[in-house]
Structure formats: C-alpha cells, structure tokens
Design an enzyme around this catalytic site. Structure first.
Site, PDB file in Angstrom:
ATOM      1  N   TYR A   1     -11.414   0.331  -8.324  1.00 30.63           N
ATOM      2  CA  TYR A   1     -10.319  -0.351  -7.614  1.00 30.63           C
ATOM      3  C   TYR A   1     -10.619  -1.835  -7.401  1.00 30.63           C
ATOM      4  CZ  TYR A   1      -7.289   3.607  -7.118  1.00 30.63           C
ATOM      5  OH  TYR A   1      -6.433   4.628  -7.412  1.00 30.63           O
TER       6      TYR A   1
ATOM      7  N   ARG B   1      -9.750  -3.355 -10.583  1.00 29.35           N
ATOM      8  CA  ARG B   1      -8.284  -3.456 -10.734  1.00 29.35           C
ATOM      9  C   ARG B   1      -7.737  -4.606  -9.878  1.00 29.35           C
ATOM     10  NH1 ARG B   1      -5.274   0.267 -13.402  1.00 29.35           N
ATOM     11  NH2 ARG B   1      -3.386  -0.295 -12.301  1.00 29.35           N
TER      12      ARG B   1
ATOM     13  N   ASP C   1       1.052  -2.764  -6.755  1.00 24.25           N
ATOM     14  CA  ASP C   1       0.995  -4.227  -6.697  1.00 24.25           C
ATOM     15  C   ASP C   1       2.133  -4.727  -5.798  1.00 24.25           C
ATOM     16  OD1 ASP C   1       3.479  -4.872  -8.193  1.00 24.25           O
ATOM     17  OD2 ASP C   1       2.441  -4.118  -9.958  1.00 24.25           O
TER      18      ASP C   1
ATOM     19  N   HIS D   1       3.651   4.909  -3.427  1.00 23.82           N
ATOM     20  CA  HIS D   1       2.257   5.249  -3.729  1.00 23.82           C
ATOM     21  C   HIS D   1       1.241   4.325  -3.062  1.00 23.82           C
ATOM     22  CE1 HIS D   1       3.572   7.577  -7.623  1.00 23.82           C
ATOM     23  NE2 HIS D   1       3.924   8.175  -6.505  1.00 23.82           N
TER      24      HIS D   1
ATOM     25  N   CYS E   1      -9.779   4.143   6.120  1.00 25.36           N
ATOM     26  CA  CYS E   1     -10.942   5.028   6.085  1.00 25.36           C
ATOM     27  C   CYS E   1     -10.548   6.361   5.433  1.00 25.36           C
ATOM     28  CB  CYS E   1     -11.477   5.254   7.499  1.00 25.36           C
ATOM     29  SG  CYS E   1     -12.825   6.456   7.518  1.00 25.36           S
TER      30      CYS E   1
ATOM     31  N   CYS F   1     -11.221   9.010   8.731  1.00 22.80           N
ATOM     32  CA  CYS F   1     -10.408   9.013   9.959  1.00 22.80           C
ATOM     33  C   CYS F   1      -9.052   8.331   9.750  1.00 22.80           C
ATOM     34  CB  CYS F   1     -11.156   8.363  11.127  1.00 22.80           C
ATOM     35  SG  CYS F   1     -11.288   6.568  11.015  1.00 22.80           S
TER      36      CYS F   1
ATOM     37  N   CYS G   1     -16.696   2.794   7.680  1.00 25.83           N
ATOM     38  CA  CYS G   1     -15.742   2.604   8.770  1.00 25.83           C
ATOM     39  C   CYS G   1     -16.477   2.360  10.089  1.00 25.83           C
ATOM     40  CB  CYS G   1     -14.883   3.876   8.858  1.00 25.83           C
ATOM     41  SG  CYS G   1     -13.799   3.922  10.285  1.00 25.83           S
TER      42      CYS G   1
ATOM     43  N   SER H   1       7.086   6.501 -16.799  1.00 23.75           N
ATOM     44  CA  SER H   1       6.996   7.587 -17.785  1.00 23.75           C
ATOM     45  C   SER H   1       7.679   8.856 -17.278  1.00 23.75           C
ATOM     46  CB  SER H   1       5.526   7.875 -18.110  1.00 23.75           C
ATOM     47  OG  SER H   1       4.829   8.201 -16.924  1.00 23.75           O
TER      48      SER H   1
ATOM     49  N   ALA I   1      11.763  -4.238 -19.788  1.00 27.07           N
ATOM     50  CA  ALA I   1      12.492  -4.563 -18.560  1.00 27.07           C
ATOM     51  C   ALA I   1      12.709  -6.069 -18.410  1.00 27.07           C
ATOM     52  CB  ALA I   1      11.734  -4.018 -17.351  1.00 27.07           C
TER      53      ALA I   1
HETATM   54  N1  APR Z   1       9.429  -2.488 -19.702  1.00 27.24           N
HETATM   55  C1  APR Z   1       9.805  -1.251 -19.330  1.00 27.24           C
HETATM   56  N2  APR Z   1       9.020  -0.166 -19.473  1.00 27.24           N
HETATM   57  C2  APR Z   1       7.798  -0.355 -20.023  1.00 27.24           C
HETATM   58  C3  APR Z   1       7.341  -1.623 -20.437  1.00 27.24           C
HETATM   59  C4  APR Z   1       8.214  -2.726 -20.254  1.00 27.24           C
HETATM   60  N3  APR Z   1       7.867  -3.967 -20.602  1.00 27.24           N
HETATM   61  N4  APR Z   1       6.083  -1.474 -20.923  1.00 27.24           N
HETATM   62  C5  APR Z   1       5.764  -0.176 -20.823  1.00 27.24           C
HETATM   63  N5  APR Z   1       6.798   0.508 -20.287  1.00 27.24           N
HETATM   64  C6  APR Z   1       6.897   1.933 -19.973  1.00 27.24           C
HETATM   65  C7  APR Z   1       6.058   2.848 -20.834  1.00 27.24           C
HETATM   66  O1  APR Z   1       6.783   3.210 -22.014  1.00 27.24           O
HETATM   67  C8  APR Z   1       5.843   4.043 -19.916  1.00 27.24           C
HETATM   68  O2  APR Z   1       6.888   5.004 -20.073  1.00 27.24           O
HETATM   69  O3  APR Z   1       6.364   2.093 -18.673  1.00 27.24           O
HETATM   70  C9  APR Z   1       5.947   3.433 -18.509  1.00 27.24           C
HETATM   71  C10 APR Z   1       4.643   3.413 -17.729  1.00 27.24           C
HETATM   72  O4  APR Z   1       4.257   4.731 -17.498  1.00 27.24           O
HETATM   73  P1  APR Z   1       2.969   5.109 -16.635  1.00 27.24           P
HETATM   74  O5  APR Z   1       1.795   4.338 -17.116  1.00 27.24           O
HETATM   75  O6  APR Z   1       2.872   6.580 -16.647  1.00 27.24           O
HETATM   76  O7  APR Z   1       3.311   4.543 -15.185  1.00 27.24           O
HETATM   77  P2  APR Z   1       4.165   5.219 -14.027  1.00 27.24           P
HETATM   78  O8  APR Z   1       5.299   6.011 -14.564  1.00 27.24           O
HETATM   79  O9  APR Z   1       4.465   4.152 -13.052  1.00 27.24           O
HETATM   80  O10 APR Z   1       3.098   6.219 -13.408  1.00 27.24           O
HETATM   81  C11 APR Z   1       3.450   6.925 -12.242  1.00 27.24           C
HETATM   82  O11 APR Z   1       1.240   7.795 -12.018  1.00 27.24           O
HETATM   83  O12 APR Z   1      -1.000   7.349 -12.292  1.00 27.24           O
HETATM   84  C12 APR Z   1       0.014   7.524 -11.354  1.00 27.24           C
HETATM   85  O13 APR Z   1       0.224   6.755  -9.149  1.00 27.24           O
HETATM   86  C13 APR Z   1       0.215   6.309 -10.487  1.00 27.24           C
HETATM   87  O14 APR Z   1       2.255   5.242  -9.776  1.00 27.24           O
HETATM   88  C14 APR Z   1       1.586   5.818 -10.882  1.00 27.24           C
HETATM   89  C15 APR Z   1       2.263   7.094 -11.344  1.00 27.24           C
END
Ligand code: APR
Length: 263
Positions: free
Chosen positions: A76, A79, A117, A131, A139, A142, A165, A207, A248
């Site tokens: 993390y 990240r 983010d 999320h 912590c 706790c 903590c 996804s 997007a």
């Molecule tokens: N514009 C739109 N979609 C996009 C782009 C883009 N520029 N680039 C990638 N993608 C799509 C991918 O095709 C994929 O379907 O974004 C999606 C990202 O999927 P994930 O990595 O699975 O992310 P997400 O759906 O947010 O995951 C859900 O899973 O790991 C946990 O808690 C974590 O919040 C996360 C949750």
C-alpha cells in the site's frame, strides 16, 4: 481537447444523450478504469515493478494482512507513492463539471466510486466511496482512525515500517475495504438508494466482477432504469442497454458536450 468518436459509437452515444437528458435521477458507478488514463493501473492489470509476481486480490485481504502485515503495508505504501502525484483526467473533470452544471436544474447525479483514490474530489465532484480511502489509515484491531503526523507526504509513503496503534498496539492499516470485509454502511445505503431510484444507471471503467458493487446495476435495472456502460473491453454485465466501447476520458467529454447542447 475533445476527441472524435468512431462512427460506430456515434449512434449509441446519441441514444445515451437522449436518455440522460430526459432522466431526473442519474446514478453513476465508477471503477479503476476511470483513473487508468491518469496513470493509475487498474486492479486486474498485471502488477508492475517489485510486485509483478503478486496479484492485487491476494494482497488486499485481512487474511494476507494477518499472515504478513509488513508485506501488505509495503504494497500500500508503494501504491500511495504511485498515486500521490496523479491528477484527474478528462473523464473525472467531465463528470464533475456535469454534476455542477445540473445543480440548478431538475436533475440529480449521484456518483458512487469503487476507487480509493481521490481524483473525483480533486476534479470537484461530490462522490461516495464504497471501498474506502487510500490516504486514510485505521487500526486493524480496534478500528480507531490513525493520522500519521509530522512527516512530509513524500517521506510518509517512502517509509514502509509497520506502525502500531497508540490505543491497543494493533497494526495500522489503510482504511480500505478488503476482500471479505463489509462495505461502510452509510455509503452502501446511499448507493442502493441511488441505484434503486434512478432512471439511468451508468457503469464506467469497472470490470463488474466484484460484489456487492457489481449488483447495483441489476438493482437499477429491476427498478426500471436504463443502463449505459463505458468500457473499452467487454464485461459480464448482461443488463446493459447501451455500450460505449471506448475510453472514459474520450467518451465522457463528448457526452457532456452533447448533453449540454440538448438540455
Ligand atoms: N476507460 C474506461 N474503462 C477502462 C479504461 C478506460 N480508459 N481502461 C480500462 N478500463 C476498464 C477495463 O476494461 C476493466 O473492465 O476498467 C475496468 C477495470 O477493472 P478492474 O481492474 O477489475 O477494476 P474495478 O472494476 O474497479 O475493480 C473493483 O475490485 O480489486 C477490487 O476493491 C478493488 O475497487 C476494486 C474492485
């Protein structure tokens, strides 16, 4: 600069604008894909650097933290270093501008994000996080919030030593919902209510694999909403009415421009 959509997308995009201009309540669910164009890897992208042999799903869990807290905390912190200088892209900016622009109108947009983010906020949007938050800590034992004081932001994330903590000596962890953990009650209530009462539900850059968030689209559909999905890749979301198969950051500014023109 607003990019051109391919001709095959134009019809779907026009249909989407028609639905959006006539809807009173719009619910938008975003995922990691909306931040991809800001340079933040999505969850199901291959890991990079030190972490290329790990899967994000295997690190984001209480079991992983209980087994090896140092490894999960280090991941993390890495990240956080990766995300700290990232800025909102045209997709975040278009959503924020859109939400602002309809404030005085009969419409309402609820933005729900799975992202940890804060790029939606940086763009000026009001957003509900399902999320958790990458920049907050608490912590693991706790649950008390924990603020790292007295270190500048950059050094703070370069240090991957575990912190304990002051109340119970448990380990400090990021304030993020991991696999197998419950979603924040209030955020989930807002999400369910917005999904159940909207006329148009938009799923952007997710996804649609992770529940309960992925179930919001079905909830919206069961309550009569039309569904729009923005994703360059196919997803298992079978209830979608309009698919905008594009990035997007390319499609949302165009959608916003047309929306403003037609409303
Ligand atoms: N514009 C739109 N979609 C996009 C782009 C883009 N520029 N680039 C990638 N993608 C799509 C991918 O095709 C994929 O379907 O974004 C999606 C990202 O999927 P994930 O990595 O699975 O992310 P997400 O759906 O947010 O995951 C859900 O899973 O790991 C946990 O808690 C974590 O919040 C996360 C949750």
């Amino acid at each position: 600069m607003v990019a051109e959509l391919s001709t095959q997308l134009v019809a779907q995009q026009q249909h989407a604008v028609k639905l959006l201009t006539s809807a009173k309540r719009i619910c938008i669910l975003t995922g990691a894909g909306i931040s991809a164009e800001s340079g933040i890897p999505t969850f199901r992208d291959k890991q990079t650097g030190l972490w290329e042999n790990y899967r994000a799903e295997d690190l984001a869990s209480p079991i992983a933290f209980d087994r090896d807290p140092k490894m999960v905390w280090s991941w993390y912190q890495w990240r956080r270093q990766l995300v700290q200088d990232k800025a909102p892209n045209p997709a975040h900016l278009a959503l924020a501008q859109w939400q602002q622009s309809i404030k005085q109108s009969h419409q309402h947009i609820t933005i729900i994000t799975q992202n940890v983010d804060d790029l939606h906020e940086q763009a000026g949007a009001q957003v509900t996080h399902l999320h958790g938050h990458l920049w907050r800590n608490r912590c693991h034992q706790c649950d008390k919030p924990y603020k790292i004081e007295g270190i500048n932001k950059e050094n703070q994330y370069a240090n991957d030593e575990l912190i304990t903590c002051p109340h119970c000596a448990g380990y400090i962890r990021p304030d993020i919902v991991w696999f197998g953990e419950a979603l924040p009650v209030e955020a989930w209530q807002i999400a369910e209510q917005a999904a159940a009462s909207c006329e148009v539900f938009m799923s952007i850059g997710t996804s649609s694999l992770v529940y309960p968030a992925a179930g919001l689209a079905k909830l919206a559909k069961q309550n009569g909403a039309k569904l729009i999905e923005i994703n360059p890749n196919p997803t298992p979301n079978t209830v979608v009415d309009i698919t905008l198969a594009a990035k997007a950051g390319e499609v949302l500014p165009i959608l916003l421009k047309d929306f403003i023109k037609h409303s």
